[in-house]
Design a protein around this motif. Structure first.
Motif, PDB file in Angstrom:
ATOM      1  N   ALA A   1     -21.161 -14.194  81.352  1.00 61.50           N
ATOM      2  CA  ALA A   1     -19.722 -14.428  81.205  1.00 61.50           C
ATOM      3  C   ALA A   1     -18.962 -13.111  81.076  1.00 61.50           C
ATOM      4  CB  ALA A   1     -19.457 -15.315  79.991  1.00 61.50           C
ATOM      5  N   GLY A   2     -19.587 -12.118  80.444  1.00 57.66           N
ATOM      6  CA  GLY A   2     -18.933 -10.840  80.184  1.00 57.66           C
ATOM      7  C   GLY A   2     -18.610 -10.040  81.428  1.00 57.66           C
ATOM      8  N   ILE A   3     -19.243 -10.336  82.568  1.00 58.17           N
ATOM      9  CA  ILE A   3     -18.920  -9.569  83.775  1.00 58.17           C
ATOM     10  C   ILE A   3     -17.574 -10.004  84.348  1.00 58.17           C
ATOM     11  CG2 ILE A   3     -21.370  -9.250  84.290  1.00 58.17           C
ATOM     12  CD1 ILE A   3     -20.940 -11.136  86.721  1.00 58.17           C
ATOM     13  N   TYR A   4     -17.055 -11.144  83.886  1.00 60.71           N
ATOM     14  CA  TYR A   4     -15.725 -11.583  84.310  1.00 60.71           C
ATOM     15  C   TYR A   4     -14.646 -10.835  83.523  1.00 60.71           C
ATOM     16  CZ  TYR A   4     -17.410 -15.349  87.300  1.00 60.71           C
ATOM     17  OH  TYR A   4     -17.993 -16.061  88.317  1.00 60.71           O
TER      18      TYR A   4
ATOM     19  N   PHE B   1     -39.984  -6.669  84.660  1.00 58.57           N
ATOM     20  CA  PHE B   1     -38.821  -7.555  84.814  1.00 58.57           C
ATOM     21  C   PHE B   1     -38.206  -7.477  86.214  1.00 58.57           C
ATOM     22  CE2 PHE B   1     -37.840  -6.792  80.030  1.00 58.57           C
ATOM     23  CZ  PHE B   1     -38.825  -7.697  79.674  1.00 58.57           C
ATOM     24  N   LYS B   2     -38.727  -6.600  87.081  1.00 56.39           N
ATOM     25  CA  LYS B   2     -38.121  -6.366  88.387  1.00 56.39           C
ATOM     26  C   LYS B   2     -37.916  -7.642  89.201  1.00 56.39           C
ATOM     27  CE  LYS B   2     -38.459  -3.404  92.478  1.00 56.39           C
ATOM     28  NZ  LYS B   2     -39.272  -2.362  93.178  1.00 56.39           N
ATOM     29  N   PRO B   3     -38.879  -8.571  89.248  1.00 59.93           N
ATOM     30  CA  PRO B   3     -38.647  -9.828  89.990  1.00 59.93           C
ATOM     31  C   PRO B   3     -37.473 -10.630  89.434  1.00 59.93           C
ATOM     32  CG  PRO B   3     -40.989  -9.513  89.555  1.00 59.93           C
ATOM     33  CD  PRO B   3     -40.264  -8.481  88.752  1.00 59.93           C
ATOM     34  N   TYR B   4     -37.283 -10.569  88.131  1.00 60.23           N
ATOM     35  CA  TYR B   4     -36.147 -11.276  87.524  1.00 60.23           C
ATOM     36  C   TYR B   4     -34.827 -10.671  87.993  1.00 60.23           C
ATOM     37  CZ  TYR B   4     -39.785 -12.872  84.246  1.00 60.23           C
ATOM     38  OH  TYR B   4     -40.913 -13.405  83.682  1.00 60.23           O
ATOM     39  N   ARG B   5     -34.789  -9.351  88.039  1.00 60.75           N
ATOM     40  CA  ARG B   5     -33.585  -8.663  88.506  1.00 60.75           C
ATOM     41  C   ARG B   5     -33.250  -9.086  89.936  1.00 60.75           C
ATOM     42  NH1 ARG B   5     -30.744  -3.645  88.059  1.00 60.75           N
ATOM     43  NH2 ARG B   5     -31.939  -2.993  86.236  1.00 60.75           N
ATOM     44  N   GLU B   6     -34.268  -9.121  90.782  1.00 64.87           N
ATOM     45  CA  GLU B   6     -34.050  -9.399  92.201  1.00 64.87           C
ATOM     46  C   GLU B   6     -33.634 -10.839  92.464  1.00 64.87           C
ATOM     47  OE1 GLU B   6     -37.777  -8.218  93.832  1.00 64.87           O
ATOM     48  OE2 GLU B   6     -37.296  -6.070  93.828  1.00 64.87           O
ATOM     49  N   ASN B   7     -34.058 -11.754  91.587  1.00 67.07           N
ATOM     50  CA  ASN B   7     -33.804 -13.176  91.831  1.00 67.07           C
ATOM     51  C   ASN B   7     -32.846 -13.806  90.822  1.00 67.07           C
ATOM     52  OD1 ASN B   7     -35.754 -13.540  94.078  1.00 67.07           O
ATOM     53  ND2 ASN B   7     -37.261 -13.029  92.511  1.00 67.07           N
ATOM     54  N   LEU B   8     -32.144 -12.980  90.063  1.00 69.09           N
ATOM     55  CA  LEU B   8     -31.309 -13.524  88.996  1.00 69.09           C
ATOM     56  C   LEU B   8     -30.121 -14.317  89.537  1.00 69.09           C
ATOM     57  CD1 LEU B   8     -31.425 -13.544  85.927  1.00 69.09           C
ATOM     58  CD2 LEU B   8     -29.751 -11.703  85.906  1.00 69.09           C
ATOM     59  N   SER B   9     -29.601 -13.932  90.686  1.00 72.11           N
ATOM     60  CA  SER B   9     -28.484 -14.673  91.273  1.00 72.11           C
ATOM     61  C   SER B   9     -28.875 -16.127  91.515  1.00 72.11           C
ATOM     62  CB  SER B   9     -28.050 -14.019  92.593  1.00 72.11           C
ATOM     63  OG  SER B   9     -27.059 -14.786  93.226  1.00 72.11           O
ATOM     64  N   LYS B  10     -30.041 -16.342  92.089  1.00 72.79           N
ATOM     65  CA  LYS B  10     -30.527 -17.698  92.339  1.00 72.79           C
ATOM     66  C   LYS B  10     -30.789 -18.434  91.031  1.00 72.79           C
ATOM     67  CE  LYS B  10     -34.258 -20.254  94.619  1.00 72.79           C
ATOM     68  NZ  LYS B  10     -35.530 -20.140  95.406  1.00 72.79           N
ATOM     69  N   ALA B  11     -31.362 -17.718  90.051  1.00 64.81           N
ATOM     70  CA  ALA B  11     -31.672 -18.342  88.758  1.00 64.81           C
ATOM     71  C   ALA B  11     -30.390 -18.821  88.070  1.00 64.81           C
ATOM     72  CB  ALA B  11     -32.422 -17.354  87.868  1.00 64.81           C
ATOM     73  N   LEU B  12     -29.335 -18.031  88.145  1.00 61.93           N
ATOM     74  CA  LEU B  12     -28.065 -18.413  87.529  1.00 61.93           C
ATOM     75  C   LEU B  12     -27.477 -19.659  88.198  1.00 61.93           C
ATOM     76  CD1 LEU B  12     -26.505 -14.873  87.033  1.00 61.93           C
ATOM     77  CD2 LEU B  12     -26.805 -16.561  85.212  1.00 61.93           C
ATOM     78  N   LYS B  13     -27.522 -19.697  89.507  1.00 62.92           N
ATOM     79  CA  LYS B  13     -26.928 -20.816  90.238  1.00 62.92           C
ATOM     80  C   LYS B  13     -27.705 -22.115  90.050  1.00 62.92           C
ATOM     81  CE  LYS B  13     -24.970 -17.819  93.838  1.00 62.92           C
ATOM     82  NZ  LYS B  13     -25.084 -17.396  95.251  1.00 62.92           N
ATOM     83  N   THR B  14     -29.016 -22.008  89.808  1.00 64.43           N
ATOM     84  CA  THR B  14     -29.854 -23.211  89.707  1.00 64.43           C
ATOM     85  C   THR B  14     -30.183 -23.602  88.274  1.00 64.43           C
ATOM     86  OG1 THR B  14     -31.877 -21.879  89.906  1.00 64.43           O
ATOM     87  CG2 THR B  14     -30.893 -22.727  91.956  1.00 64.43           C
TER      88      THR B  14
ATOM     89  N   LEU C   1     -21.037 -14.081  93.055  1.00 65.00           N
ATOM     90  CA  LEU C   1     -22.328 -14.003  92.373  1.00 65.00           C
ATOM     91  C   LEU C   1     -23.422 -13.638  93.381  1.00 65.00           C
ATOM     92  CD1 LEU C   1     -23.856 -14.166  89.794  1.00 65.00           C
ATOM     93  CD2 LEU C   1     -23.950 -16.654  89.994  1.00 65.00           C
ATOM     94  N   ASP C   2     -23.361 -12.391  93.829  1.00 64.87           N
ATOM     95  CA  ASP C   2     -24.367 -11.885  94.756  1.00 64.87           C
ATOM     96  C   ASP C   2     -25.386 -11.053  93.986  1.00 64.87           C
ATOM     97  OD1 ASP C   2     -22.925  -9.646  94.069  1.00 64.87           O
ATOM     98  OD2 ASP C   2     -21.987  -9.376  96.033  1.00 64.87           O
ATOM     99  N   ARG C   3     -26.243 -10.389  94.707  1.00 65.01           N
ATOM    100  CA  ARG C   3     -27.301  -9.615  94.053  1.00 65.01           C
ATOM    101  C   ARG C   3     -26.728  -8.492  93.194  1.00 65.01           C
ATOM    102  NH1 ARG C   3     -32.943  -7.240  96.603  1.00 65.01           N
ATOM    103  NH2 ARG C   3     -33.478  -5.887  94.832  1.00 65.01           N
ATOM    104  N   GLN C   4     -25.643  -7.860  93.673  1.00 69.39           N
ATOM    105  CA  GLN C   4     -25.059  -6.742  92.926  1.00 69.39           C
ATOM    106  C   GLN C   4     -24.522  -7.194  91.564  1.00 69.39           C
ATOM    107  OE1 GLN C   4     -21.952  -4.683  95.032  1.00 69.39           O
ATOM    108  NE2 GLN C   4     -21.648  -3.167  93.414  1.00 69.39           N
TER     109      GLN C   4
END
Length: 695
Positions: free
Chosen positions: A226-229, A97-110, A66-69
């Motif tokens: 979930a769909g990316i899995y 929405f650009k800030p959301y894209r850049e920080n979504l990895s952190k948002a998912l984990k937290t 679950l990295d930025r990519q």
């Protein structure tokens, strides 16, 4: 047997059908003249999102960092899930929405759900604006729309860039309104009826926006992650999970179709084998239901824009009652509709029993008796088996009884027809294979740690030793592919038909603090070491198919797990058919070139392909009418060539065909008509048996 909580594709489809057939209770309609209120996440949803991330990381078959990519992939999938046709979001929204894209990895984990809800609320604002845009222009009447102008509308915009600005959006919406009006005019609606119907449709859209809740936003967001899995990993809300648990053991009274919401439409995902819709032989996967009427004379209620559960409430009903569906067929790119009459009945998958018959086929002047066993699903009465009942119902027991009877009639060969069989019990696939092979492995299951477990046939000897073939098509999946793959790998029989679905994974339902998670934890492999995943089973002798492999099948789904191989397990082949296949295929092609049903299938496939590839529709009324007339003329010519070959009266127009197809006597006649594809499979098997076959 199937492990506790594990489900195959067929059970997953049942899950979907139950989800879609359960009507939820909604709050009373709000004042749709007020702005749609924003939605907010709950603490339970935040905790569940963290649980989902951790559970998938630990247990899913596919390892995803679950990295930025990968987070950007989730972001893009979420946008496209909400706005698949790129008709709502503007370029300025995407930039915001650009800030959301850049920080979504952190948002998912937290468990930070603010980005998800901010995007969802922006989508609802645009959806509300579109509905109000349409209603305002409908208030102005249709005279403001110029149907003599040579304009076109791009049908599929999923690969188009986001709309540049509000002006571009208004222009697109104007064209979409013209398209809706033209589609209704071509279905013989008056302008007054069109205005009334489109107003009701867009009012429904507004009501759906008011009725949406935080769970709608959360499910869309978490399922985008979930769909990316893989496409079979899915989150179910508490209400959906509860409905599934309550209704898994209940039968349904409805039409027997799996439905889903797509944009503002109710789309047919699949038609349940043996159900009312399949027996009516009209509704197909990919069709869109836009209207529902009760009984022969009940008015058609427009369901475009209606919540899925509310629409399904109209479609469902008591056994033996008639429902009329107004449908846009998947092949009708111009929006033209058909009316289908379906008599509701109980839909109970465990009642889809195996059945048998005998057909006579002639090869090299000699007539042979071929037994045919049709198997709609791999079923077993789990409760009776666990209770220790001696004569519990199962696929293998039923097939064994049918085979006993067929052997008494001295059949020369056997066909197992698995067309349309979406799977079911893994244990039954294993046991059924055991009727045709000696003791040995049937399938290998590999988990996310690389550990393998083998299913075996532990019964010595074969119950049936004669020549056999297995028929499959694009809808044959999961357990069907395990059985067909084993028969092919052992050289026990020919595989005939079209490439199977390619569902070669195992799912498990896991509880969460808030809802449930279905995740993929293993893959199936054939004894040859090939996975059934993604590629499916490739027939030895291939038949044409109306199903487009790009639209239906595992390889058509985003992020499907790949086909791969592992080390083959020891197994002894019965026969090597490879030296006979060139001659078998040659004879088949010579026969099918002259067979009216095969010719019809090839012509219909070309017809569908021609109009599936249509990228745009004309918004000029005269031109649109000519295009529709051309389509219907080509279809009529194909149908009449088929009818001529059958010795049936030729048709003057397609309306006559639709009337005939709705006639109960015609449906019975079609059910009793010999299946040309089974007959051809029998001839291929007869050729294999014939001593004069070179090789």
């Amino acid at each position: 047997m199937i492990l506790p909580q594990q489900i195959t594709r067929n059970m997953a489809l049942v899950l979907l059908s139950f989800m879609f057939f359960i009507a939820q209770v909604h709050a009373a309609d709000q004042d749709i003249n007020k702005p749609v209120p924003p939605l907010k996440p709950t603490l339970q949803q935040a905790i569940a999102s963290v649980n989902v991330v951790q559970m998938l990381d630990r247990n899913h078959y596919r390892k995803v960092n679950l990295d930025r990519q990968s987070a950007e992939k989730v972001f893009d999938r979420y946008l496209n899930r909400l706005d698949p046709n790129h008709s709502f979001f503007l370029q300025q929204d995407i930039e915001a929405f650009k800030p959301y894209r850049e920080n979504l990895s952190k948002a998912l984990k937290t468990g930070d759900l603010k980005p998800a809800f901010a995007i969802f609320n922006r989508y609802r604002q645009h959806a509300e604006a579109r509905a109000r845009f349409m209603l305002a222009r409908l208030d102005d009447g249709l005279k403001t729309l110029d149907f003599n102008k040579n304009e076109t509308l791009l049908i599929d915009r999923k690969n188009e860039p986001w709309l540049k600005n509000q002006r571009a959006q208004d222009e697109l919406w104007r064209k979409q309104l013209k398209d809706s009006v033209l589609a209704l005019r071509l279905n013989n609606k008056t302008d007054e009826e069109i205005i009334k119907q489109l107003k009701r449709r867009n009012t429904n859209l507004l009501r759906r926006l008011y009725q949406s809740n935080s769970e709608d936003a959360f499910q869309s967001y978490i399922n985008s992650f979930a769909g990316i899995y893989d496409p079979h990993t899915q989150y179910f809300s508490p209400q959906t999970a509860e409905n599934f648990d309550i209704n898994m053991s209940l039968s349904l009274e409805g039409i027997g179709a799996v439905l889903q919401a797509e944009d503002e439409y109710v789309k047919v995902v699949s038609v349940v084998t043996g159900g009312p819709a399949e027996k009516a032989a009209q509704l197909k996967a990919g069709d869109k239901i836009i209207g529902v009427g009760q009984g022969k004379k009940g008015p058609l209620e427009d369901i475009v824009g209606m919540r899925l559960d509310d629409a399904v409430k109209l479609i469902r009903g008591k056994k033996n009652t008639l429902v009329r569906l107004e449908v846009i067929p998947a092949t009708a790119k111009d929006g033209s509709t058909r009316i289908y009459d379906i008599v509701r009945d109980k839909v109970k998958l465990e009642e889809q029993d195996a059945s048998s018959k005998i057909i006579d086929v002639t090869s090299n002047g000699k007539t042979r008796k071929i037994g045919v066993i049709t198997l709609p699903t791999f079923y077993v009465d789990f409760k009776a088996a666990q209770a220790g009942e001696k004569n519990y119902k199962s696929t293998t027991r039923d097939v064994k009884a049918l085979l006993t009877d067929l052997k008494k009639q001295n059949i020369d060969g056997l066909i197992i027809d698995l067309r349309g069989n979406g799977g079911g019990s893994l244990q039954e696939a294993n046991d059924l294979t055991g009727l045709f092979i000696n003791e040995g492995p049937t399938v290998i299951v590999r988990d996310n740690r690389g550990r393998t477990e083998m299913q075996h046939d532990r019964v010595e000897g074969q119950f049936y030793t004669g020549p056999m073939a297995v028929m499959v098509d694009r809808l044959s999946a999961s357990a069907s592919e395990i059985f067909a793959g084993a028969i092919q790998d052992y050289g026990r029989g020919l595989i005939i038909g079209s490439q199977s679905y390619g569902k070669g994974t195992v799912q498990s339902i896991q509880p969460l603090n808030h809802g449930q998670l279905k995740l993929t934890l293993a893959k199936f492999y054939r004894v040859s070491g090939q996975s059934t995943q993604n590629r499916g089973v490739i027939p030895d002798v291939q038949f044409p198919s109306l199903y487009n492999n790009k639209d239906i099948g595992e390889n058509s789904l985003p992020d499907a797990l790949p086909w791969d191989t592992i080390k083959a397990t020891d197994h002894k082949k019965f026969y090597d058919f490879s030296r006979y296949l060139p001659e078998l295929i040659k004879r088949h092609e010579q026969r099918s070139a002259l067979d009216p049903e095969f010719v019809y299938l090839d012509e219909m496939k070309d017809y569908i392909t021609q109009f599936e590839n249509q990228k745009t529709v004309s918004l000029n009324e005269k031109k649109r009418k000519r295009e529709l007339a051309t389509m219907r003329s080509k279809r009529l010519a194909i149908e009449n060539r088929r009818r001529k070959s059958r010795g049936e009266t030729l048709l003057n127009n397609l309306d006559e065909l639709e009337a005939i197809q709705n006639d109960p006597d015609y449906k019975k006649e079609e059910e009793n008509r010999p299946d040309a594809f089974v007959a051809e499979a029998g001839k291929i098997l007869g050729d294999l048996i014939t001593p004069q076959l070179p090789g």
